[in-house]
Design a protein around this motif. Sequence first.
Motif, PDB file in Angstrom:
ATOM      1  N   LEU A  67      58.063  45.401 -56.694  1.00  0.00           N
ATOM      2  CA  LEU A  67      56.622  45.351 -56.926  1.00  0.00           C
ATOM      3  C   LEU A  67      55.872  45.146 -55.616  1.00  0.00           C
ATOM      4  N   THR A  68      56.432  44.333 -54.726  1.00  0.00           N
ATOM      5  CA  THR A  68      55.792  44.126 -53.420  1.00  0.00           C
ATOM      6  C   THR A  68      55.774  45.424 -52.626  1.00  0.00           C
ATOM      7  N   GLY A  69      56.866  46.199 -52.708  1.00  0.00           N
ATOM      8  CA  GLY A  69      56.892  47.495 -52.041  1.00  0.00           C
ATOM      9  C   GLY A  69      55.833  48.436 -52.601  1.00  0.00           C
ATOM     10  N   TYR A  70      55.684  48.443 -53.908  1.00  0.00           N
ATOM     11  CA  TYR A  70      54.664  49.279 -54.545  1.00  0.00           C
ATOM     12  C   TYR A  70      53.265  48.851 -54.103  1.00  0.00           C
ATOM     13  N   CYS A  71      52.990  47.554 -54.158  1.00  0.00           N
ATOM     14  CA  CYS A  71      51.661  47.059 -53.780  1.00  0.00           C
ATOM     15  C   CYS A  71      51.405  47.250 -52.284  1.00  0.00           C
ATOM     16  N   TYR A  72      52.440  47.146 -51.474  1.00  0.00           N
ATOM     17  CA  TYR A  72      52.270  47.394 -50.035  1.00  0.00           C
ATOM     18  C   TYR A  72      51.871  48.845 -49.784  1.00  0.00           C
ATOM     19  N   ARG A  73      52.535  49.761 -50.457  1.00  0.00           N
ATOM     20  CA  ARG A  73      52.164  51.173 -50.277  1.00  0.00           C
ATOM     21  C   ARG A  73      50.732  51.425 -50.764  1.00  0.00           C
ATOM     22  N   MET A  74      50.327  50.729 -51.806  1.00  0.00           N
ATOM     23  CA  MET A  74      48.967  50.881 -52.320  1.00  0.00           C
ATOM     24  C   MET A  74      47.928  50.291 -51.374  1.00  0.00           C
ATOM     25  N   ALA A 113      50.856  43.675 -45.815  1.00  0.00           N
ATOM     26  CA  ALA A 113      51.952  42.863 -46.331  1.00  0.00           C
ATOM     27  C   ALA A 113      51.423  41.637 -47.069  1.00  0.00           C
ATOM     28  N   PHE A 114      50.390  41.018 -46.521  1.00  0.00           N
ATOM     29  CA  PHE A 114      49.867  39.792 -47.113  1.00  0.00           C
ATOM     30  C   PHE A 114      49.096  40.084 -48.400  1.00  0.00           C
ATOM     31  N   GLU A 115      48.309  41.150 -48.413  1.00  0.00           N
ATOM     32  CA  GLU A 115      47.605  41.525 -49.638  1.00  0.00           C
ATOM     33  C   GLU A 115      48.596  41.939 -50.720  1.00  0.00           C
ATOM     34  N   ALA A 116      49.685  42.593 -50.328  1.00  0.00           N
ATOM     35  CA  ALA A 116      50.696  42.993 -51.302  1.00  0.00           C
ATOM     36  C   ALA A 116      51.318  41.765 -51.959  1.00  0.00           C
ATOM     37  N   GLU A 117      51.626  40.763 -51.172  1.00  0.00           N
ATOM     38  CA  GLU A 117      52.219  39.556 -51.748  1.00  0.00           C
ATOM     39  C   GLU A 117      51.221  38.829 -52.644  1.00  0.00           C
ATOM     40  N   ASP A 118      49.951  38.827 -52.241  1.00  0.00           N
ATOM     41  CA  ASP A 118      48.915  38.234 -53.099  1.00  0.00           C
ATOM     42  C   ASP A 118      48.810  39.002 -54.424  1.00  0.00           C
ATOM     43  N   ALA A 119      48.873  40.343 -54.332  1.00  0.00           N
ATOM     44  CA  ALA A 119      48.754  41.169 -55.536  1.00  0.00           C
ATOM     45  C   ALA A 119      49.923  40.920 -56.480  1.00  0.00           C
ATOM     46  N   VAL A 120      51.113  40.785 -55.932  1.00  0.00           N
ATOM     47  CA  VAL A 120      52.284  40.534 -56.781  1.00  0.00           C
ATOM     48  C   VAL A 120      52.199  39.157 -57.416  1.00  0.00           C
ATOM     49  N   LEU A 142      46.130  48.876 -40.757  1.00  0.00           N
ATOM     50  CA  LEU A 142      47.389  49.015 -41.465  1.00  0.00           C
ATOM     51  C   LEU A 142      48.362  48.014 -40.859  1.00  0.00           C
ATOM     52  N   GLU A 143      49.025  47.241 -41.717  1.00  0.00           N
ATOM     53  CA  GLU A 143      49.849  46.140 -41.228  1.00  0.00           C
ATOM     54  C   GLU A 143      51.343  46.451 -41.361  1.00  0.00           C
ATOM     55  N   PRO A 144      52.156  45.919 -40.436  1.00  0.00           N
ATOM     56  CA  PRO A 144      53.609  46.093 -40.539  1.00  0.00           C
ATOM     57  C   PRO A 144      54.191  45.184 -41.610  1.00  0.00           C
ATOM     58  N   VAL A 145      55.430  45.474 -41.996  1.00  0.00           N
ATOM     59  CA  VAL A 145      56.083  44.661 -43.028  1.00  0.00           C
ATOM     60  C   VAL A 145      57.584  44.618 -42.753  1.00  0.00           C
ATOM     61  N   PRO A 146      58.240  43.485 -43.005  1.00  0.00           N
ATOM     62  CA  PRO A 146      59.702  43.447 -42.908  1.00  0.00           C
ATOM     63  C   PRO A 146      60.326  44.245 -44.053  1.00  0.00           C
ATOM     64  N   ASP A 147      61.346  45.007 -43.771  1.00  0.00           N
ATOM     65  CA  ASP A 147      61.985  45.822 -44.799  1.00  0.00           C
ATOM     66  C   ASP A 147      62.421  44.982 -46.001  1.00  0.00           C
ATOM     67  N   GLY A 148      62.969  43.810 -45.735  1.00  0.00           N
ATOM     68  CA  GLY A 148      63.506  42.991 -46.807  1.00  0.00           C
ATOM     69  C   GLY A 148      62.473  42.523 -47.812  1.00  0.00           C
ATOM     70  N   ARG A 149      61.201  42.513 -47.424  1.00  0.00           N
ATOM     71  CA  ARG A 149      60.140  42.091 -48.348  1.00  0.00           C
ATOM     72  C   ARG A 149      59.766  43.164 -49.355  1.00  0.00           C
ATOM     73  N   VAL A 150      60.046  44.419 -49.020  1.00  0.00           N
ATOM     74  CA  VAL A 150      59.522  45.517 -49.845  1.00  0.00           C
ATOM     75  C   VAL A 150      60.566  46.522 -50.304  1.00  0.00           C
ATOM     76  N   LEU A 151      61.792  46.443 -49.795  1.00  0.00           N
ATOM     77  CA  LEU A 151      62.821  47.410 -50.168  1.00  0.00           C
ATOM     78  C   LEU A 151      63.893  46.719 -50.999  1.00  0.00           C
ATOM     79  N   PRO A 152      63.950  47.004 -52.298  1.00  0.00           N
ATOM     80  CA  PRO A 152      64.993  46.411 -53.133  1.00  0.00           C
ATOM     81  C   PRO A 152      66.364  46.946 -52.751  1.00  0.00           C
ATOM     82  N   SER A 153      67.399  46.193 -53.059  1.00  0.00           N
ATOM     83  CA  SER A 153      68.763  46.631 -52.771  1.00  0.00           C
ATOM     84  C   SER A 153      69.145  47.765 -53.716  1.00  0.00           C
ATOM     85  N   VAL A 154      69.462  48.913 -53.149  1.00  0.00           N
ATOM     86  CA  VAL A 154      69.905  50.053 -53.951  1.00  0.00           C
ATOM     87  C   VAL A 154      71.192  50.596 -53.346  1.00  0.00           C
TER      88      VAL A 154
END
Length: 327
Positions: free
Chosen positions: A21-28, A32-39, A107-119
């Motif tokens: 969900l954080t990855g989805y909100c980040y792309r939207m 990174a911080f707004e995405a975490e707030d949105a989630v 546009l803000e950077p983001v750590p991969d681990g915050r937004v990419l689920p393990s697949v």
Amino acid sequence: MSDLVTTEDLDSRLEKHRTELTGYCYRMLGSAFEAEDAVQDTMVRAWRSFEKFEGRSSLRSWLYRIATNVCLDMLNAGNRRARPMDLSGPTPVARAQLSARPEVTWLEPVPDGRVLPSVTDPAERAVERETIRLAFMAALQHLPPKQRAVLILREVLAWKASEVAELLESSVASVNSALQRARATLAESEPAATDTANPLDEEQKELLERYVAAFEGYDMKALTALLHEDATLSMPPYDLWLQGHDNIVGWMLGVGSVCRDSRLIPTVANGSPAFAHYHPAEDGNGHTPWALMVIEIVDGRITGINSFLDTDRWFPLFGLPPRLEKE
């Protein structure tokens, strides 16, 4: 696993969806911080309205519907995040001046681990990384909010048109039309196909090792040999950006010469190789944070150096040390 969950285990079920969900909100949202707030807002809304969730859709789909509404509400404020390259043309180094813009501009950077689920699927993993690259993220910002949601759900997350229509309370025809318009807009400003960072091949590893040696040694001849002729240098929150060998080297030998004797510590951001950039400490004892440097690579050459200077925000987010002690 049943999607009809009880409130006793709801919290753990919700948490399983947090990263995607954080990855989805980040792309939207591009932040990174707004995405975490949105989630977090999504999770709170899910808790409060869980009694109304009757299992007619999956828990995941229900959460995405809530998250989409949260993001659309946030985007109604009209903020479109950008890179310096989206706002103006390049500046010749002779006329370069540092002018900061508000945090909400960028546009803000983001750590991969915050937004990419393990697949486990390599193809799925590649798409995940590809679609958080800075260039792709910047292109998404050109889309109206609903088109952005449709494109991400359909092309990134591989939802069916009928599923997206249900989520948006729309029709399949409307979803398909929005996707066509979104694709047309992206085609007009197609994002550069920069290399992703994981895994790096041997050529990329060697390139980055040479970059670290050139930057830390402040060897401009060696650095120039690694840069594409049209390489760019940007430094948010400043709107200045430079393009080409002469301008980048001219900057680094002028105003940027404060970067002499720096240290670079490797990390990963936005699916791309990155470095924590540390300057010599003013007290002469070790090095202190200066920038999060996200590197873009194409065909064995560096095409972009994106230095995000607000280290009070970025270094804690990336789990980077606040100081490098003197060796």
